[in-house]
Motif scaffolding. Sequence first.
Motif, PDB file in Angstrom:
ATOM      1  N   GLU A 130       0.851  -1.191   0.000  1.00 41.64           N
ATOM      2  CA  GLU A 130       0.000   0.000   0.000  1.00 41.64           C
ATOM      3  C   GLU A 130       0.881   1.234   0.000  1.00 41.64           C
ATOM      4  OE1 GLU A 130      -3.583   2.113   2.647  1.00 41.64           O
ATOM      5  OE2 GLU A 130      -2.560   0.307   3.359  1.00 41.64           O
ATOM      6  N   LEU A 131       0.511   2.185  -0.850  1.00 40.48           N
ATOM      7  CA  LEU A 131       1.262   3.427  -0.922  1.00 40.48           C
ATOM      8  C   LEU A 131       0.894   4.319   0.254  1.00 40.48           C
ATOM      9  CD1 LEU A 131       3.203   5.208  -2.581  1.00 40.48           C
ATOM     10  CD2 LEU A 131       1.192   6.164  -3.720  1.00 40.48           C
ATOM     11  N   THR A 132       1.896   4.711   1.040  1.00 39.42           N
ATOM     12  CA  THR A 132       1.675   5.584   2.190  1.00 39.42           C
ATOM     13  C   THR A 132       2.524   6.848   2.028  1.00 39.42           C
ATOM     14  OG1 THR A 132       3.464   4.631   3.516  1.00 39.42           O
ATOM     15  CG2 THR A 132       1.305   3.541   3.616  1.00 39.42           C
ATOM     16  N   ILE A 207       0.423   6.399  -9.606  1.00 44.55           N
ATOM     17  CA  ILE A 207      -0.198   7.715  -9.802  1.00 44.55           C
ATOM     18  C   ILE A 207      -1.672   7.562 -10.163  1.00 44.55           C
ATOM     19  CG2 ILE A 207      -0.179   9.789 -11.247  1.00 44.55           C
ATOM     20  CD1 ILE A 207       2.831   9.505 -11.463  1.00 44.55           C
ATOM     21  N   ASP A 208      -1.988   6.586 -11.014  1.00 44.08           N
ATOM     22  CA  ASP A 208      -3.393   6.348 -11.372  1.00 44.08           C
ATOM     23  C   ASP A 208      -4.218   5.976 -10.153  1.00 44.08           C
ATOM     24  OD1 ASP A 208      -2.791   6.889 -13.992  1.00 44.08           O
ATOM     25  OD2 ASP A 208      -2.624   4.785 -14.598  1.00 44.08           O
ATOM     26  N   LEU A 209      -3.631   5.162  -9.266  1.00 42.58           N
ATOM     27  CA  LEU A 209      -4.336   4.753  -8.049  1.00 42.58           C
ATOM     28  C   LEU A 209      -4.615   5.954  -7.154  1.00 42.58           C
ATOM     29  CD1 LEU A 209      -5.424   2.533  -6.186  1.00 42.58           C
ATOM     30  CD2 LEU A 209      -3.101   2.276  -5.277  1.00 42.58           C
ATOM     31  N   VAL A 210      -3.608   6.788  -6.938  1.00 45.83           N
ATOM     32  CA  VAL A 210      -3.793   7.971  -6.098  1.00 45.83           C
ATOM     33  C   VAL A 210      -4.810   8.923  -6.722  1.00 45.83           C
ATOM     34  CG1 VAL A 210      -2.647  10.049  -5.235  1.00 45.83           C
ATOM     35  CG2 VAL A 210      -1.525   7.839  -5.021  1.00 45.83           C
ATOM     36  N   GLY A 226      -7.189  12.568   4.732  1.00 50.48           N
ATOM     37  CA  GLY A 226      -6.120  13.437   5.191  1.00 50.48           C
ATOM     38  C   GLY A 226      -4.741  12.976   4.737  1.00 50.48           C
ATOM     39  N   SER A 227      -4.584  11.660   4.459  1.00 53.89           N
ATOM     40  CA  SER A 227      -3.279  11.144   4.065  1.00 53.89           C
ATOM     41  C   SER A 227      -2.990  11.337   2.593  1.00 53.89           C
ATOM     42  CB  SER A 227      -3.191   9.649   4.401  1.00 53.89           C
ATOM     43  OG  SER A 227      -4.174   8.920   3.680  1.00 53.89           O
ATOM     44  N   ASP A 228      -3.979  11.753   1.794  1.00 52.95           N
ATOM     45  CA  ASP A 228      -3.778  11.869   0.354  1.00 52.95           C
ATOM     46  C   ASP A 228      -2.683  12.865   0.015  1.00 52.95           C
ATOM     47  OD1 ASP A 228      -5.539   9.941  -0.408  1.00 52.95           O
ATOM     48  OD2 ASP A 228      -7.228  11.283  -0.706  1.00 52.95           O
TER      49      ASP A 228
END
Length: 372
Positions: A130-132, A207-210, A226-228
């Motif tokens: 998972e991207l954090t 990047i597409d996921l975000v 808030g983490s975006d």
Amino acid sequence: MSMIRDLRAVVRPSLRKSTPVQPGYDTTRDPSVTSAVVDCAVYREGRRLPVTSCPTPRAAMREVRRDGGFTWIGLHEPTEAEFAGIAAEFGLHPLAVEDAVHAHQRPKLERYDDTLFAVFKTIHYVEHAELTATSEVVETGEVMCFTGRDFVITVRHGGQGSLKGLRHRLEDEPELLAKGPSSVLHSIADHVVDGYIAVAAAVQDDIDLVESEVFAAPAGKGGPRGSDAGRIYQLKREVLEFKRAVSPLLRPMELLSERPMRLVDPDIQKYFRDVADHLARVHEQVMGFDELLNSILQANLAQATVAQNEDMRKITSWAAIIAVPTMICGVYGMNFDHMPELKWEYGYPMVMASIVGICFTIHRALRRNGWL
């Protein structure tokens, strides 16, 4: 730093597979013998000679100068002392040697007398569940390449970017290796740029996921998480690292593909054009990533602002509604003897009905206007 280098020098022999040494060869008098050498070979007419004919870099160089061909020596994170013997044997320029030992160099192509010195940044995509906001997306390393008329010396830094598989693939194409050291230089450049293409595709997925998650929930109805913003900024930092590897390499690839050089075979120079085209495409992708992330970050901040404004409107609306009973109750809470309806039998029901009626009217008007 010196303690780390000393420790690395002690540990390295146990971790590396040393190049076999021909029986009877006196390695104590050969300064080119070092544990930093991961492979040493002589190629003649595109084919690798048996390892016993070139036990050390010095012996390999003597073999080449006597019978022709070229030698390819691969090193991994050599220290100054470990590289000194090889540098002296092959006549490498001190400035290039310093860059190769200390690493952390900008991708470049330089010429020192009859030697080309090229620096490549290798990029490895770090897999993550998972991207954090703290995820490492790309990991960088370095490959330095000294190319002469009859030798190639590659110096690798970092845990990624091994050239072992590349060497084996080249050895399966003797007609390409027969072109000399420039064929190795091209293959390394092509290998590095191919790595860029693969990493660019993986970063595009992140990047597409975000992007999809940022725009998945409209502002005010779940709003952006808030983490975006932290994740987007982390991606921007990783893309910046990617760009630092790709952008400076454009000029060296342009020179290798367009400018005639004595150390580059004309037939190999044609292949550099293909590498330059691929690199230009990756560069456009990386620049696009940076612009797209800027837009996503701005959209995320705009969504956060809209969500905050929406919250403020709701708070203001409820404050206006609550102000009605507060005001009426405050009036009738004053201690005056003579007040209208104070002793009226239906005064209390009338006040409560007035409060409910006025609050309902305000709530309905605010809801109709989208404030609630």
